[in-house]
Write a protein that holds these residues in place. Structure first.
Motif: not given
Length: 114
Positions: A31, A42, A45-46
């Motif tokens: 990340t 991250t 969220r992705e």
């Protein structure tokens, strides 16, 4: 109920789940985040973005196929005013799959907004 209690405890105490140093290093490198917590945020969220995109695409396919949104489709099924037999395998299967996609889309959207 037990899972909800555990989730609330984790959120209140800001507890980080135990992960191996190798996995932590992998997440940070992948990340390019500064630390493991940011890296996990991250990744999650992705993941949510990808899930939402996939579910929106699935719903759009059903909308194109049936020429209406899910609420109208559900209403046409309820009123038995669909152009096809509402008891056909196709209509029933599409209803189940479309309802699932809409439900999950709303669920993931709510999580994403938190």
């Amino acid at each position: 109920m037990e899972n909800l209690h555990l989730k609330n405890q984790v959120m209140k105490q800001n507890i980080m789940p135990a992960i191996s140093p190798q996995f932590a290093e992998f997440l940070v490198k992948t990340t390019m985040e500064a630390d493991i917590q940011q890296a996990l945020n991250t990744v999650l969220r992705e993941y949510l973005v990808l899930k939402l995109r996939d579910l929106k695409d699935r719903c759009a396919c059903f909308e194109k196929k049936w020429q209406m949104n899910f609420e109208n489709f559900r209403e046409n099924i309820r009123k038995n005013s669909l152009k096809k037999d509402i008891y056909s395998f196709e209509a029933e299967q599409d209803f189940r799959e479309w309802e699932e996609a809409e439900t999950l889309k709303n669920h993931y959207a709510d999580i994403f907004e938190q």
